[in-house]
Design a protein around this motif. Structure first.
Motif, PDB file in Angstrom:
ATOM      1  N   TYR A  35       0.646  -1.753  -0.211  1.00 58.90           N
ATOM      2  CA  TYR A  35       0.185  -0.081   0.057  1.00 58.90           C
ATOM      3  C   TYR A  35       0.846   1.177  -0.192  1.00 58.90           C
ATOM      4  N   SER A  36       0.704   2.300  -0.660  1.00 59.73           N
ATOM      5  CA  SER A  36       1.559   3.239  -0.740  1.00 59.73           C
ATOM      6  C   SER A  36       1.035   4.040   0.625  1.00 59.73           C
ATOM      7  N   ILE A  37       1.595   4.900   1.080  1.00 57.82           N
ATOM      8  CA  ILE A  37       1.229   5.792   1.964  1.00 57.82           C
ATOM      9  C   ILE A  37       0.726   7.099   1.794  1.00 57.82           C
ATOM     10  N   THR A  38       0.416   7.438   0.591  1.00 54.54           N
ATOM     11  CA  THR A  38      -0.072   8.613  -0.417  1.00 54.54           C
ATOM     12  C   THR A  38      -1.053   8.793  -0.687  1.00 54.54           C
ATOM     13  N   GLY A  39      -1.694   7.419  -0.996  1.00 50.33           N
ATOM     14  CA  GLY A  39      -2.429   6.663  -1.898  1.00 50.33           C
ATOM     15  C   GLY A  39      -4.018   7.114  -1.221  1.00 50.33           C
ATOM     16  N   ILE A  40      -5.083   7.210  -2.134  1.00 49.33           N
ATOM     17  CA  ILE A  40      -5.683   7.489  -1.762  1.00 49.33           C
ATOM     18  C   ILE A  40      -7.097   6.236  -2.138  1.00 49.33           C
ATOM     19  N   GLY A  41      -8.020   6.243  -2.123  1.00 44.85           N
ATOM     20  CA  GLY A  41      -9.155   5.057  -1.563  1.00 44.85           C
ATOM     21  C   GLY A  41      -9.207   3.305  -1.550  1.00 44.85           C
ATOM     22  N   GLN A  42      -7.641   3.231  -0.669  1.00 44.81           N
ATOM     23  CA  GLN A  42      -7.276   2.380  -0.795  1.00 44.81           C
ATOM     24  C   GLN A  42      -8.245   1.803   0.537  1.00 44.81           C
ATOM     25  N   LYS A  43      -8.488   0.123   0.131  1.00 42.49           N
ATOM     26  CA  LYS A  43      -8.655  -0.702   1.574  1.00 42.49           C
ATOM     27  C   LYS A  43      -8.421  -1.849   1.814  1.00 42.49           C
ATOM     28  N   LEU A  44      -8.752  -2.349   2.033  1.00 40.19           N
ATOM     29  CA  LEU A  44      -8.280  -3.916   2.593  1.00 40.19           C
ATOM     30  C   LEU A  44      -8.357  -4.813   1.805  1.00 40.19           C
ATOM     31  N   TYR A  45      -8.586  -5.971   2.100  1.00 34.49           N
ATOM     32  CA  TYR A  45      -8.942  -6.795   0.574  1.00 34.49           C
ATOM     33  C   TYR A  45     -10.055  -7.787   1.403  1.00 34.49           C
ATOM     34  N   ASP A  46     -11.095  -8.779   0.855  1.00 32.11           N
ATOM     35  CA  ASP A  46     -12.310  -9.416   1.119  1.00 32.11           C
ATOM     36  C   ASP A  46     -11.370 -10.804  -0.077  1.00 32.11           C
ATOM     37  N   PHE A  47     -10.793 -11.562   0.740  1.00 31.21           N
ATOM     38  CA  PHE A  47     -10.273 -13.078  -0.082  1.00 31.21           C
ATOM     39  C   PHE A  47     -10.660 -13.632  -0.372  1.00 31.21           C
ATOM     40  N   GLN A  48     -12.650 -13.464   0.173  1.00 33.86           N
ATOM     41  CA  GLN A  48     -12.795 -14.844  -0.111  1.00 33.86           C
ATOM     42  C   GLN A  48     -12.801 -16.125  -0.098  1.00 33.86           C
ATOM     43  N   TRP A  49     -11.693 -15.538   1.508  1.00 29.95           N
ATOM     44  CA  TRP A  49     -11.439 -17.406   1.810  1.00 29.95           C
ATOM     45  C   TRP A  49     -12.486 -18.125   2.416  1.00 29.95           C
ATOM     46  N   LYS A  50     -12.726 -19.317   2.562  1.00 28.84           N
ATOM     47  CA  LYS A  50     -13.511 -20.575   2.898  1.00 28.84           C
ATOM     48  C   LYS A  50     -12.517 -21.283   3.884  1.00 28.84           C
ATOM     49  N   LYS A  51     -13.641 -21.468   5.085  1.00 32.19           N
ATOM     50  CA  LYS A  51     -13.348 -21.924   6.225  1.00 32.19           C
ATOM     51  C   LYS A  51     -14.741 -22.525   6.714  1.00 32.19           C
ATOM     52  N   GLU A  52     -13.931 -24.191   6.303  1.00 30.83           N
ATOM     53  CA  GLU A  52     -15.419 -25.011   7.304  1.00 30.83           C
ATOM     54  C   GLU A  52     -16.395 -24.114   8.208  1.00 30.83           C
ATOM     55  N   GLY A  53     -17.507 -24.796   7.840  1.00 31.96           N
ATOM     56  CA  GLY A  53     -18.458 -23.260   9.285  1.00 31.96           C
ATOM     57  C   GLY A  53     -18.040 -22.803   9.777  1.00 31.96           C
ATOM     58  N   TYR A  54     -17.087 -21.453   9.248  1.00 30.51           N
ATOM     59  CA  TYR A  54     -17.376 -20.309   9.780  1.00 30.51           C
ATOM     60  C   TYR A  54     -17.280 -19.537   8.141  1.00 30.51           C
ATOM     61  N   HIS A  55     -17.574 -18.517   9.006  1.00 27.71           N
ATOM     62  CA  HIS A  55     -17.429 -16.815   8.211  1.00 27.71           C
ATOM     63  C   HIS A  55     -16.685 -16.507   8.037  1.00 27.71           C
ATOM     64  N   GLN A  56     -15.647 -14.993   8.175  1.00 27.24           N
ATOM     65  CA  GLN A  56     -15.197 -14.230   8.174  1.00 27.24           C
ATOM     66  C   GLN A  56     -15.484 -13.036   8.171  1.00 27.24           C
ATOM     67  N   ILE A  57     -15.648 -11.172   9.187  1.00 22.62           N
ATOM     68  CA  ILE A  57     -16.405 -11.067  10.424  1.00 22.62           C
ATOM     69  C   ILE A  57     -15.237  -9.489   9.911  1.00 22.62           C
ATOM     70  N   GLY A  58     -14.408 -10.171  10.179  1.00 20.57           N
ATOM     71  CA  GLY A  58     -13.175  -8.613   9.818  1.00 20.57           C
ATOM     72  C   GLY A  58     -11.622  -8.917   9.847  1.00 20.57           C
ATOM     73  N   TRP A  59     -10.671  -7.833  10.286  1.00 26.89           N
ATOM     74  CA  TRP A  59      -9.079  -8.473  10.461  1.00 26.89           C
ATOM     75  C   TRP A  59      -8.890  -8.198  11.865  1.00 26.89           C
ATOM     76  N   SER A  60      -7.640  -8.183  12.627  1.00 31.36           N
ATOM     77  CA  SER A  60      -7.554  -8.467  13.599  1.00 31.36           C
ATOM     78  C   SER A  60      -5.908  -7.767  13.076  1.00 31.36           C
ATOM     79  N   GLU A  61      -4.697  -6.666  14.989  1.00 34.94           N
ATOM     80  CA  GLU A  61      -3.681  -7.286  14.492  1.00 34.94           C
ATOM     81  C   GLU A  61      -2.813  -8.279  15.064  1.00 34.94           C
ATOM     82  N   THR A  62      -4.263  -9.007  16.184  1.00 32.85           N
ATOM     83  CA  THR A  62      -3.715  -9.845  17.097  1.00 32.85           C
ATOM     84  C   THR A  62      -4.545 -11.473  16.476  1.00 32.85           C
ATOM     85  N   PRO A  63      -3.129 -11.842  16.589  1.00 28.76           N
ATOM     86  CA  PRO A  63      -3.644 -13.785  15.715  1.00 28.76           C
ATOM     87  C   PRO A  63      -5.167 -14.484  16.669  1.00 28.76           C
TER      88      PRO A  63
END
Length: 222
Positions: A35-63
């Motif tokens: 990501y460019s520090i001066t970039g405009i309109g940048q967003k995090l990504y939805d990679f459409q990952w699949k995990k059996e029985g679960y759905h992704q609700i977001g991102w965290s800096e903590t594992p």
């Protein structure tokens, strides 16, 4: 002495965001995006990952976090990128899928409240709530004709969901149908017992069984 001129060349700084799905086996990020520090309109990504029985609700800096710090496609701002320069890790936050188990009378009358559950739950199936003349509840099935589960059976929601092929779907409904059976038919002989024999205790449960039998349409003689 001659004048000397200098030309400054500036390069826009980038920040690498390493995205971890939580399903890696080698410790390396699943995806890395610059990501460019001066970039405009940048967003995090939805990679459409699949995990059996679960759905992704977001991102965290903590594992292995249970709550998300960022939405899946949240906007990325310059001040945050400057703070994290030159790289930062983000971890996918997963939540168990939710399901509603609906009970169908399959020709019977009555009602049973649906069961709200999640992928990691265990549930106990009901044993009554529907009724039909001269019929009794044998169990439950994913179709109207075949018994797959017993009354009062406790089962893993995971196993039920896999049968329906809904491991990757959140807020799905699963229908279980009552499987009806006929009440057993009891047959008995007419017997006579004297008062004296009765007083002597001749009439026992085992003795009566010799003159009584029962048959069931599904199981035969019982």
């Amino acid at each position: 002495m001659k004048d000397v001129s200098f030309i400054a060349h500036a390069q826009v700084a980038n920040v690498d965001i390493h995205f971890f799905s939580g399903m890696e086996t080698d410790g390396k990020p699943t995806k890395t995006v610059s990501y460019s520090i001066t970039g405009i309109g940048q967003k995090l990504y939805d990679f459409q990952w699949k995990k059996e029985g679960y759905h992704q609700i977001g991102w965290s800096e903590t594992p292995n976090a249970e709550k998300a710090d960022f939405e899946i496609t949240e906007s990325v701002f310059s001040f945050w990128l400057e703070e994290k320069y030159p790289e930062v890790n983000l971890y996918a936050v997963w939540e168990p899928n939710r399901y509603t188990i609906i009970f169908h009378g399959n020709g019977g009358e009555g009602s049973i409240a649906p069961i709200e559950c999640i992928f990691t739950d265990r549930v106990t199936l009901p044993n009554d709530g529907f009724h039909q003349t001269e019929k009794n509840i044998e169990g439950w099935g994913s179709t109207t004709s075949t018994k797959e589960y017993e009354k009062n059976q406790t089962l893993e929601v995971r196993d039920l969901v896999e049968k329906y092929g809904l491991e990757a779907q959140d807020s799905a409904e699963l229908t279980l149908y009552v499987i009806w059976g006929n009440y057993p038919q009891v047959h008995g002989d007419v017997i006579y017992v004297s008062l004296e024999d009765a007083k002597k205790g001749k009439i026992t449960e085992e003795w009566l069984y010799r003159y009584v039998s029962a048959t069931d349409e599904e199981d035969g003689e019982i």
